[in-house]
Design an enzyme around this catalytic site. Structure first.
Site, PDB file in Angstrom:
ATOM      1  CG  ASP A  13      -1.664   1.058   1.218  1.00  0.00           C
ATOM      2  OD1 ASP A  13      -1.667   2.054   0.056  1.00  0.00           O
ATOM      3  OD2 ASP A  13      -2.331   1.516   2.200  1.00  0.00           O
ATOM      4  CG  ASN A  41      -2.673   5.644  -1.647  1.00  0.00           C
ATOM      5  OD1 ASN A  41      -2.834   4.495  -1.080  1.00  0.00           O
ATOM      6  ND2 ASN A  41      -3.689   6.069  -2.466  1.00  0.00           N
ATOM      7  CG  ASP A  77      -6.074   3.391   0.193  1.00  0.00           C
ATOM      8  OD1 ASP A  77      -5.013   2.390   0.228  1.00  0.00           O
ATOM      9  OD2 ASP A  77      -6.628   3.847  -0.951  1.00  0.00           O
ATOM     10  CG  ASP A 136      -1.211   1.796  -3.642  1.00  0.00           C
ATOM     11  OD1 ASP A 136      -0.177   1.692  -3.946  1.00  0.00           O
ATOM     12  OD2 ASP A 136      -1.836   2.397  -2.619  1.00  0.00           O
ATOM     13  CG  ASP A 173      -5.331 -11.970 -14.936  1.00  0.00           C
ATOM     14  OD1 ASP A 173      -5.949 -12.748 -15.614  1.00  0.00           O
ATOM     15  OD2 ASP A 173      -4.854 -12.449 -13.665  1.00  0.00           O
ATOM     16  CG  ASP A 200      -9.856 -15.539 -15.330  1.00  0.00           C
ATOM     17  OD1 ASP A 200      -9.300 -15.862 -14.377  1.00  0.00           O
ATOM     18  OD2 ASP A 200     -11.323 -15.125 -15.071  1.00  0.00           O
ATOM     19  CD  GLU A 218      -7.609 -19.937 -13.987  1.00  0.00           C
ATOM     20  OE1 GLU A 218      -7.626 -20.265 -12.780  1.00  0.00           O
ATOM     21  OE2 GLU A 218      -8.747 -19.303 -14.484  1.00  0.00           O
ATOM     22  CG  HIS A 268      -5.142 -14.903  -7.593  1.00  0.00           C
ATOM     23  ND1 HIS A 268      -4.504 -15.728  -8.720  1.00  0.00           N
ATOM     24  CD2 HIS A 268      -6.539 -14.869  -7.997  1.00  0.00           C
ATOM     25  CE1 HIS A 268      -5.380 -15.628  -9.772  1.00  0.00           C
ATOM     26  NE2 HIS A 268      -6.646 -15.338  -9.290  1.00  0.00           N
ATOM     27  CG  ASP A 269      -7.578 -18.453  -8.200  1.00  0.00           C
ATOM     28  OD1 ASP A 269      -8.302 -17.471  -7.650  1.00  0.00           O
ATOM     29  OD2 ASP A 269      -7.443 -18.737  -9.395  1.00  0.00           O
TER      30      ASP A 269
HETATM   31  C1  GLC Z   1      -9.739 -17.595 -12.216  1.00  0.00           C
HETATM   32  C2  GLC Z   1      -9.221 -16.744 -11.520  1.00  0.00           C
HETATM   33  C3  GLC Z   1     -10.111 -16.531 -10.254  1.00  0.00           C
HETATM   34  C4  GLC Z   1     -11.443 -16.154 -10.692  1.00  0.00           C
HETATM   35  C5  GLC Z   1     -12.124 -16.796 -11.600  1.00  0.00           C
HETATM   36  C6  GLC Z   1     -13.181 -16.181 -12.250  1.00  0.00           C
HETATM   37  O1  GLC Z   1      -9.836 -18.780 -11.769  1.00  0.00           O
HETATM   38  O2  GLC Z   1      -7.983 -17.120 -11.299  1.00  0.00           O
HETATM   39  O3  GLC Z   1      -9.303 -15.846  -9.179  1.00  0.00           O
HETATM   40  O4  GLC Z   1     -12.197 -15.839  -9.267  1.00  0.00           O
HETATM   41  O5  GLC Z   1     -11.156 -17.303 -12.710  1.00  0.00           O
HETATM   42  O6  GLC Z   1     -12.748 -15.134 -13.129  1.00  0.00           O
HETATM   43 CA    CA Z   2      -3.505   2.103  -1.363  1.00  0.00          CA
END
Ligand code: GLC
Ligand code: CA
Length: 560
Positions: free
Chosen positions: A25, A27, A29, A33, A102, A206, A259, A332-333
């Site tokens: 972060d 800034n 908040d 970012d 992405d 994605d 993906e 992230h999943d």
């Molecule tokens: C992909 C992304 C995931 C998202 C899903 C729907 O699996 O990695 O984070 O929720 O697609 O877009």
């Molecule tokens: Ca921020």
């Protein structure tokens, strides 16, 4: 197994993934970012990666944190603006790093202009940008088919004014785009051009294998979850669409990684080989992420090294000489890998071992933010502290199976993807150094112990190990282009593989578990003649061909 004969920049690179909301972060908040990213570019470069992949930075109502995109050609004001993004892009390029965006084109946000117009002006061209359909009974009593959303109840949402439903394979706020409409494909190409003209180097695409739906949208085979999947997973039209997009991508020499849930090596060859026309550079499959679960993370099973090794080696074998692997263990999943395949008790040793177990394979390695310091799953106490649409959807499902809220929270602490979304722990200071303000999502309480500052100061840290691994890969074409072979396949506690290239050999020995195991070098690999180049314990004073492993030990030997 053949060695690689077709060198390409994206085969040689390694990639760092940023999930912007929780990275840094700048800034203050409470929300990560692009200011924060700008400040950390040197840190990322120092890791030894060659590219950054940004999870969505686009404006979004955040029902799926950017994976519900409200404007494909903008930056979320919470993250900055286009001008700031351009500075990040230039800053990355100046440091010799590529930038990968992405591309989320299976669906938009329900707040995207196209969707709003499709709903408010049903006679406009935008209506056919989405799958609007009449129900099987009037008045919203029966949706057009029996498909279920993978995120939230039924895959259809009723609109009273139109007396029609729209399709959403993911959350309600993520209406599926009708890719069979040529106008939608023109929009996609325009999005590609927009970012490529600005200078970005490629895209992570994605759920790309979902973008074509079966004509007529027939009922799916009824299942408790995922009904309809067979009618929108890897249909032949996906390839036609990708071929069309590729014309644009090729003008810029852009890289792509798609993906692909439920992807198999056989199917992948229809996309990422010369024969298939290289519709994508790489694909993210999920098979090695299923060694401790049944298809989805939430249906847990005991970890099986055999399953993991089989997935690794099958892809290595099948892609050799024809395709190229995308190597990853976190994103992230998924919950953090140390919790899943490693050990909290031996966090440092196991995190290092896990890193070597995949990064030294043949392919392009990806490292997810926080993975490089061995971040772990978090611990939340109450359901209302969670944020993710999947967690709440699963709560509804597990409730029906008799789970109390308390029991469900325990499960979510182990299995939710929010474990990967806690703010990056930069220091032992306030809020883990992520922000001066209260972070949008609680920092993992273990930040005083696990953080970048501490890792920088400790020459034996997981962070330094990642740097050494990536550096070693960079300096040794053997790691990039060498052949792959697995040894001791039936071992339940060791994962051993070798690489060979131009007369050089590498042997990677990974012990999965606390228990000591007797290891002897496989035929053709004399440890006393090789050089131990990496190890997560101090090397022995004299090398011998057999040794007893220490908990989660990893050793790498080189012969040259
Ligand atoms: C992909 C992304 C995931 C998202 C899903 C729907 O699996 O990695 O984070 O929720 O697609 O877009
Ligand atoms: Ca921020």
């Amino acid at each position: 197994m053949p060695t690689e004969t077709n060198p390409t920049w994206w085969k040689e690179m390694s990639v760092y993934q940023i999930w912007p909301r929780s990275f840094a972060d700048g800034n203050n908040d409470g929300i990560g970012d692009l200011h924060g990213v700008l400040e950390k570019l040197d840190y990322i470069k120092a890791l030894g990666v060659d590219a950054i992949w940004f999870s969505p930075l686009y404006p979004s109502p955040n029902r799926d944190y950017g994976y519900d995109c409200a404007d494909y050609k903008g930056i979320h004001p919470e993250y900055g603006d286009l001008e700031l993004f351009k500075r990040v892009l230039d800053g990355a390029h100046a440091r010799g790093m590529k930038v990968i965006m992405d591309l989320v084109i299976n669906h938009t946000s329900d707040e995207h202009e196209w969707f709003k117009l499709s709903k408010e002006q049903p006679d406009s061209q935008y209506h056919d940008y989405y799958y609007w359909r009449k129900g099987r009974k009037p008045g919203g009593k029966k949706p057009p088919n029996n498909w279920l959303s993978v995120f939230e109840g039924k895959a259809w949402e009723y609109n009273k004014d139109l007396d029609e439903y729209y399709l959403h394979v993911f959350a309600k706020g993520q209406p599926d785009l009708n890719m069979s409409n040529p106008k939608v494909r023109e929009e996609v190409k325009s999005i590609l051009r927009f970012w490529l003209e600005m200078g970005v180097d490629g895209f992570r695409e994605d759920v790309i294998t979902y973008i074509a739906k079966r004509e007529g949208l027939p009922n799916g085979f009824p299942l408790p979850i995922g009904t309809g999947l067979e009618h929108y997973t890897s249909l032949p039209a996906v390839k036609d669409y990708l071929r069309e997009f590729k014309e644009v991508l090729d003008e810029y020499g852009a890289f792509t990684v798609g993906e692909a849930p439920m992807m198999t090596p056989k199917l992948a060859k229809e996309y990422i080989t010369d024969e298939a026309g290289n519709l994508l550079s790489l694909m993210f499959h999920f098979q090695h992420m299923e060694a401790d679960c049944f298809l989805i993370d939430w249906v847990g099973l005991p970890f099986s090294l055999k399953k993991l090794k089989k997935a690794f080696s099958t892809w290595q074998r099948e892609m050799a000489g024809v395709g190229w692997n995308a190597l990853y263990m976190e994103n992230h999943d998924h919950p953090r890998i140390v919790n899943r395949y490693g050990s909290l008790k031996y966090r440092e040793a196991s995190a290092k071992m896990l890193a070597a177990s995949y990064i030294l394979q043949s392919g392009t390695p990806f490292v997810y933010q926080g993975q490089e310091i061995g971040m772990t799953n978090t611990k939340l106490d109450r359901l209302d502290q969670f944020k993710d649409v999947i967690t709440f959807n699963n709560y509804n499902l597990f409730k029906k199976l008799g789970f109390s809220e308390e029991r469900f929270v325990k499960l979510a602490n182990r299995r939710s993807r929010e474990n990967a979304r806690t703010p990056v722990q930069w220091s032992g200071g306030r809020n883990g150094g992520f922000s001066e303000a209260e972070p949008w999502f609680p920092v993992n309480p273990n930040y005083p112990e696990i953080n970048v500052e501490a890792a920088e100061a400790d020459a034996n840290s997981i962070l330094h190990w990642y740097r050494a691994l990536l550096q070693f890969r960079k300096e040794n074409p053997l790691v990039i282009y060498g052949s792959y072979q697995e040894h001791y396949k039936s071992s339940r506690s060791l994962f051993v593989y070798s690489r060979e290239y131009e007369g050089k050999k590498l042997l990677v020995i990974c012990a999965f578990g606390d228990k000591p195991v007797q290891f002897c070098a496989p035929k053709g690999f004399d440890l006393t003649q090789g050089r131990q180049v990496l190890g997560n314990y101090a090397p022995p004073e004299t090398q011998s061909n057999c040794f007893v492993t220490r908990p989660w030990e990893c050793r790498v030997y080189l012969w040259e």
